[in-house]
Write a protein that holds these residues in place. Structure first.
Motif, PDB file in Angstrom:
ATOM      1  N   VAL A 114     -56.082 -36.079  22.382  1.00 43.23           N
ATOM      2  CA  VAL A 114     -55.518 -35.223  21.339  1.00 43.23           C
ATOM      3  C   VAL A 114     -55.253 -33.839  21.922  1.00 43.23           C
ATOM      4  CG1 VAL A 114     -56.019 -34.094  19.131  1.00 43.23           C
ATOM      5  CG2 VAL A 114     -56.639 -36.500  19.478  1.00 43.23           C
ATOM      6  N   ASP A 115     -54.043 -33.335  21.697  1.00 41.40           N
ATOM      7  CA  ASP A 115     -53.674 -32.004  22.189  1.00 41.40           C
ATOM      8  C   ASP A 115     -54.495 -30.920  21.490  1.00 41.40           C
ATOM      9  OD1 ASP A 115     -51.133 -32.607  23.819  1.00 41.40           O
ATOM     10  OD2 ASP A 115     -50.709 -33.579  21.906  1.00 41.40           O
ATOM     11  N   ASP A 116     -54.667 -29.812  22.172  1.00 44.98           N
ATOM     12  CA  ASP A 116     -55.395 -28.688  21.575  1.00 44.98           C
ATOM     13  C   ASP A 116     -54.741 -28.222  20.274  1.00 44.98           C
ATOM     14  OD1 ASP A 116     -57.262 -28.734  23.584  1.00 44.98           O
ATOM     15  OD2 ASP A 116     -56.340 -27.109  24.747  1.00 44.98           O
ATOM     16  N   ASP A 117     -53.400 -28.284  20.204  1.00 44.35           N
ATOM     17  CA  ASP A 117     -52.741 -27.797  18.984  1.00 44.35           C
ATOM     18  C   ASP A 117     -52.844 -28.780  17.823  1.00 44.35           C
ATOM     19  OD1 ASP A 117     -50.861 -29.700  19.778  1.00 44.35           O
ATOM     20  OD2 ASP A 117     -49.262 -28.245  20.188  1.00 44.35           O
ATOM     21  N   LEU A 118     -53.435 -29.956  18.073  1.00 43.73           N
ATOM     22  CA  LEU A 118     -53.721 -30.905  16.994  1.00 43.73           C
ATOM     23  C   LEU A 118     -55.176 -30.826  16.523  1.00 43.73           C
ATOM     24  CD1 LEU A 118     -51.842 -34.177  18.046  1.00 43.73           C
ATOM     25  CD2 LEU A 118     -51.502 -32.909  15.925  1.00 43.73           C
ATOM     26  N   ARG A 119     -56.022 -30.116  17.265  1.00 42.83           N
ATOM     27  CA  ARG A 119     -57.454 -30.082  16.931  1.00 42.83           C
ATOM     28  C   ARG A 119     -57.730 -29.495  15.541  1.00 42.83           C
ATOM     29  NH1 ARG A 119     -60.068 -33.787  19.991  1.00 42.83           N
ATOM     30  NH2 ARG A 119     -59.541 -33.510  22.193  1.00 42.83           N
ATOM     31  N   PRO A 120     -57.048 -28.417  15.135  1.00 40.45           N
ATOM     32  CA  PRO A 120     -57.316 -27.912  13.783  1.00 40.45           C
ATOM     33  C   PRO A 120     -56.990 -28.938  12.704  1.00 40.45           C
ATOM     34  CG  PRO A 120     -56.203 -26.242  15.089  1.00 40.45           C
ATOM     35  CD  PRO A 120     -56.155 -27.514  15.898  1.00 40.45           C
ATOM     36  N   LEU A 121     -55.901 -29.685  12.886  1.00 38.33           N
ATOM     37  CA  LEU A 121     -55.570 -30.729  11.919  1.00 38.33           C
ATOM     38  C   LEU A 121     -56.617 -31.833  11.943  1.00 38.33           C
ATOM     39  CD1 LEU A 121     -53.689 -32.109   9.878  1.00 38.33           C
ATOM     40  CD2 LEU A 121     -52.420 -33.062  11.828  1.00 38.33           C
ATOM     41  N   GLU A 122     -57.081 -32.192  13.125  1.00 37.02           N
ATOM     42  CA  GLU A 122     -58.127 -33.205  13.239  1.00 37.02           C
ATOM     43  C   GLU A 122     -59.368 -32.775  12.466  1.00 37.02           C
ATOM     44  OE1 GLU A 122     -59.923 -35.890  16.854  1.00 37.02           O
ATOM     45  OE2 GLU A 122     -59.722 -33.742  17.199  1.00 37.02           O
ATOM     46  N   ASP A 123     -59.758 -31.524  12.615  1.00 39.86           N
ATOM     47  CA  ASP A 123     -60.934 -31.010  11.898  1.00 39.86           C
ATOM     48  C   ASP A 123     -60.698 -31.013  10.387  1.00 39.86           C
ATOM     49  OD1 ASP A 123     -62.195 -30.604  14.312  1.00 39.86           O
ATOM     50  OD2 ASP A 123     -61.685 -28.468  14.427  1.00 39.86           O
ATOM     51  N   GLU A 124     -59.498 -30.624   9.986  1.00 41.03           N
ATOM     52  CA  GLU A 124     -59.170 -30.598   8.548  1.00 41.03           C
ATOM     53  C   GLU A 124     -59.235 -31.998   7.941  1.00 41.03           C
ATOM     54  OE1 GLU A 124     -55.249 -29.863   5.737  1.00 41.03           O
ATOM     55  OE2 GLU A 124     -55.362 -28.860   7.685  1.00 41.03           O
ATOM     56  N   LEU A 125     -58.633 -32.958   8.619  1.00 40.62           N
ATOM     57  CA  LEU A 125     -58.648 -34.322   8.100  1.00 40.62           C
ATOM     58  C   LEU A 125     -60.046 -34.913   8.093  1.00 40.62           C
ATOM     59  CD1 LEU A 125     -55.405 -35.836   9.713  1.00 40.62           C
ATOM     60  CD2 LEU A 125     -55.710 -34.951   7.395  1.00 40.62           C
ATOM     61  N   ARG A 126     -60.822 -34.575   9.102  1.00 34.33           N
ATOM     62  CA  ARG A 126     -62.215 -35.027   9.135  1.00 34.33           C
ATOM     63  C   ARG A 126     -62.966 -34.483   7.920  1.00 34.33           C
ATOM     64  NH1 ARG A 126     -63.361 -33.330  13.757  1.00 34.33           N
ATOM     65  NH2 ARG A 126     -63.194 -35.277  14.956  1.00 34.33           N
ATOM     66  N   GLY A 127     -62.758 -33.214   7.636  1.00 32.96           N
ATOM     67  CA  GLY A 127     -63.427 -32.600   6.502  1.00 32.96           C
ATOM     68  C   GLY A 127     -63.012 -33.176   5.166  1.00 32.96           C
ATOM     69  N   ASN A 128     -61.767 -33.656   5.099  1.00 27.91           N
ATOM     70  CA  ASN A 128     -61.254 -34.252   3.853  1.00 27.91           C
ATOM     71  C   ASN A 128     -61.464 -35.759   3.769  1.00 27.91           C
ATOM     72  OD1 ASN A 128     -60.361 -31.734   3.030  1.00 27.91           O
ATOM     73  ND2 ASN A 128     -58.313 -32.014   3.905  1.00 27.91           N
ATOM     74  N   GLY A 129     -62.119 -36.327   4.780  1.00 29.24           N
ATOM     75  CA  GLY A 129     -62.323 -37.771   4.807  1.00 29.24           C
ATOM     76  C   GLY A 129     -61.050 -38.560   5.043  1.00 29.24           C
ATOM     77  N   LEU A 130     -60.075 -37.955   5.737  1.00 29.50           N
ATOM     78  CA  LEU A 130     -58.780 -38.607   5.954  1.00 29.50           C
ATOM     79  C   LEU A 130     -58.515 -38.852   7.422  1.00 29.50           C
ATOM     80  CD1 LEU A 130     -56.562 -36.603   3.431  1.00 29.50           C
ATOM     81  CD2 LEU A 130     -57.567 -38.874   3.126  1.00 29.50           C
ATOM     82  N   LEU A 131     -59.560 -38.868   8.243  1.00 33.13           N
ATOM     83  CA  LEU A 131     -59.407 -39.101   9.669  1.00 33.13           C
ATOM     84  C   LEU A 131     -59.790 -40.543   9.971  1.00 33.13           C
ATOM     85  CD1 LEU A 131     -58.715 -37.601  12.336  1.00 33.13           C
ATOM     86  CD2 LEU A 131     -61.178 -37.256  12.628  1.00 33.13           C
ATOM     87  N   ILE A 132     -58.931 -41.243  10.681  1.00 33.90           N
ATOM     88  CA  ILE A 132     -59.263 -42.631  11.030  1.00 33.90           C
ATOM     89  C   ILE A 132     -60.182 -42.630  12.242  1.00 33.90           C
ATOM     90  CG2 ILE A 132     -57.141 -43.578  10.073  1.00 33.90           C
ATOM     91  CD1 ILE A 132     -56.109 -43.800  12.992  1.00 33.90           C
TER      92      ILE A 132
END
Length: 203
Positions: A185-203
Motif C-alpha cells: 500500500v502506498d504511503d498516500d493510501l495509508r490515511p484512507l486505510e486507517d479511516e476504513l479500518r476505523g469504520n469497519g470497512l477494511l477488508i
C-alpha cells in the motif's frame, strides 16, 4: 508482507511507461476522467510494478482504460463489480483504490459494507444483487449462473453483459498481480486505510 517485485521509481520508468499511461485514455470516453487533483492517491507502487514490463502495461492499460472510461456499464455498476472482486480476493490495494472511485460513483459507506457482506446481504435491489453475485460466480467458477444471467440480461444489452465479464476478469488479473507480487500500500493510501479500518470497512 514486503514486495516480491520491487516497484521501479518514476525516474526509472522510461518512454515505455509514457505510452502505457497514455493507453489508459480510450478512443471513446463515456465516463468522466479522474479529476486532476494532486491530493488523490497516485498508485505509484502498482505503476512501478508494471513498469518492469512496459509492453504488458500498455496492453493491459488499453483494456483497463476501456473498462474505466469507455464501458457500457455505469460507473456505479463497474465499481460494485470491482469492489466485490477485491473483497473476494482479499486484495487490499485494489480495495483501497476503488473505494475512492466508488465514492466518486456515489456508492455510500453502507453500500460498501454490503459489498463486503456479499450478494446475500440485506438491502440489495434485485439487479445489483445479481451484479455482485456475478462477480462471485465468475471468480469461483468462471461462469455466470443461469439465474444471475437472466436477471442481468433483463437490464443489460449484449455489449454491457460482455462488459460485466471483462470487468471482473480485468480486475481479477490485477488482484492476482497485487497479491503475487506483494504490491504494498502506498504511503498516500495509508490515511484512507486507517479511516476504513476505523469504520469497519477494511477488508
Amino acid at each position: 508482507m514486503s514486495a516480491r517485485l520491487e516497484p521501479l521509481a518514476p525516474k526509472e520508468w522510461g518512454e515505455g511507461m509514457r505510452t502505457a499511461l497514455a493507453a489508459l485514455r480510450p478512443a471513446v470516453v463515456r465516463h468522466p476522467l479522474p479529476p486532476q487533483d494532486p491530493s488523490r492517491p497516485k498508485g505509484l507502487n502498482v505503476l512501478g510494478t508494471l513498469a518492469h514490463n512496459p509492453e504488458l502495461a500498455t496492453a493491459y492499460h488499453t483494456l483497463t482504460g476501456y473498462i474505466l472510461f469507455g464501458s457500457n456499464l455505469s460507473a456505479r455498476q463497474r465499481e460494485l463489480l470491482v469492489l466485490r472482486v477485491a473483497a473476494v480476493r482479499g486484495s487490499r490495494y485494489e480495495w483501497l483504490q476503488h473505494t475512492i472511485l466508488a465514492a466518486d460513483a456515489g456508492i455510500t459507506p453502507e453500500e460498501v459494507r454490503r459489498v463486503i457482506d456479499g450478494p446475500d446481504a440485506d438491502g440489495w435491489e434485485r439487479f445489483e444483487e445479481a451484479l455482485v453475485r456475478a462477480a462471485d460466480e465468475l471468480v469461483a467458477t468462471a461462469r455466470i449462473g443461469d439465474d444471475t444471467w437472466s436477471t442481468l440480461r433483463s437490464e443489460l444489452d449484449e455489449k454491457a453483459i460482455l462488459d460485466v465479464i471483462f470487468t471482473v476478469g480485468t480486475y481479477d488479473v490485477l488482484a492476482m498481480t497485487f497479491l503475487s507480487c506483494g504490491v504494498e500500500v502506498d504511503d498516500d493510501l495509508r490515511p484512507l486505510e486507517d479511516e476504513l479500518r476505523g469504520n469497519g470497512l477494511l477488508i
